[in-house]
Design an enzyme around this catalytic site. Structure first.
Site, short mmCIF file in Angstrom:
data_model
loop_
_atom_site.label_atom_id
_atom_site.label_comp_id
_atom_site.label_asym_id
_atom_site.label_seq_id
_atom_site.Cartn_x
_atom_site.Cartn_y
_atom_site.Cartn_z
N SER A 1 0.84 -1.20 0.00
CA SER A 1 0.00 0.00 0.00
C SER A 1 0.88 1.26 0.00
O SER A 1 2.10 1.19 0.05
CB SER A 1 -0.95 0.00 1.20
OG SER A 1 -0.23 0.25 2.39
N SER B 1 1.00 3.89 2.24
CA SER B 1 1.07 4.67 3.48
C SER B 1 2.48 5.15 3.81
O SER B 1 2.64 6.05 4.63
CB SER B 1 0.51 3.87 4.65
OG SER B 1 1.38 2.84 5.03
N LYS C 1 5.72 1.16 9.56
CA LYS C 1 5.56 2.60 9.76
C LYS C 1 6.89 3.16 10.25
O LYS C 1 7.86 2.44 10.47
CB LYS C 1 4.47 2.91 10.78
CG LYS C 1 3.11 2.28 10.52
CD LYS C 1 2.38 2.89 9.36
CE LYS C 1 1.02 2.23 9.14
NZ LYS C 1 0.36 2.71 7.91
N SER D 1 -2.56 7.31 5.83
CA SER D 1 -1.95 6.26 6.64
C SER D 1 -2.79 6.03 7.90
O SER D 1 -3.01 6.96 8.69
CB SER D 1 -0.53 6.64 7.04
OG SER D 1 0.01 5.72 7.96
#
Length: 303
Positions: A108, A110, A165, A268
């Site tokens: 993805s 993010s 992250k 995100s």
């Protein structure tokens, strides 16, 4: 973002295969091979006795079949041959991905612009300590995650999923996100404007900045159309450590936990929404893009 959700139990599968093929390899080396040797010796003794009798009777015999007989008697069954040959390979892969480096694929956006969809990355499994595979229990403490690290971890709401992250808050930090700017322990981070970022898939532009987080500089994106406040955060554990308002939020990171955010700030779902990441959910530090089949120029290290 979710990583390898389909292969969420791959480590367990690899562990089972390692144990199963290892048992077969061990049994073959210390038991089955000896049985085959014993049967081969008996067959060779009968072969030699038979040929010796024929020679004593004056009959000329061909001894070349002795080697073929021995080879046939000592040949491993197919299931043992394949298991034995796979065992060292499977065991090596299991060791490498459990204790040294594990590959992941970014599914993805993010972490754009740092990591792109389709990036195949490597994660250092020992930077933050040695952990037992499967149960992820730390047995040797080495380093702690630092602000600015790109980290892979088990998603707190569903530990079968791996997320990635950036660490923006470590235990004890007071994190404020106000008007899309981070303030850490009362000190606002510096932001250097960069040219707008073009999302080639959707043909949209985002504001792009160079953020300095504890000496780690990295690019982030802001979508001017998105609000500054956090919409509908979950009632996550220890959410009393956070307060939300129309400008953003403030959180104090509990002991043994980390606050994570994606570099694509307005696209995100991260700690702003689902809370803190406990230390026992840490997988490792992401550090290298080893392939992107859509763009090989992506290969290389990143911060």
């Amino acid at each position: 973002m979710s990583l390898q959700s389909i292969l969420g139990n791959f480590a367990l599968i690899l562990f089972i295969l390692t144990i199963a093929t290892g048992i077969i390899w061990f049994l073959d080396v210390f038991h089955f091979s000896r049985l085959r040797r014993a049967r081969a010796n008996q067959a060779l003794a009968e072969f030699d006795a038979r040929h010796a009798k024929l020679k004593a009777d004056g009959i000329k015999v061909d001894d070349s079949g002795r080697h073929r007989l021995e080879a046939e008697m000592l040949k491993q069954p197919t299931w043992i041959e394949y298991s034995g040959s796979f065992f060292p390979v499977i065991a090596l892969v299991f060791f490498l991905r459990s204790f040294l480096y594990e590959p992941f694929k970014i599914p993805s956006s993010s972490m754009v612009p740092t990591l792109m969809i389709g990036d195949l990355i490597l994660v250092n499994k020992y930077t933050y300590g040695i952990r037992l595979p499967i149960i992820n229990k730390k047995i040797i403490q080495l380093n702690d995650p630092q602000r600015g690290d790109v980290m892979v971890f088990k998603f707190p709401k569903d530990p079968s999923l791996d997320y990635i992250k950036r660490v923006v808050g470590v235990p004890g930090d007071k994190i404020t996100y106000k008007n899309k700017r981070l303030i850490v322990n009362g000190k606002e981070l510096s932001y250097q404007p960069l040219p707008d970022y073009l999302d080639e898939e959707h043909l949209t532009y985002s504001k792009q900045y160079l953020e300095n987080l504890s000496g780690i500089t990295h690019k982030i994106l802001n979508d001017e159309r998105a609000p500054a406040y956090v919409q509908n955060p979950d009632p996550f554990p220890m959410n009393e450590a956070c307060s939300y308002n129309v400008e953003g939020f403030t959180c104090t990171v509990p002991a043994g936990h980390y606050f994570m955010m994606g570099d694509n700030r307005d696209n995100s779902l991260d700690s702003r929404y689902w809370g803190f990441v406990p230390d026992q959910y840490i997988v490792g530090k992401a550090f290298f893009v080893w392939m992107n089949f859509g763009n090989i120029k992506r290969i290389g290290g990143f911060q």
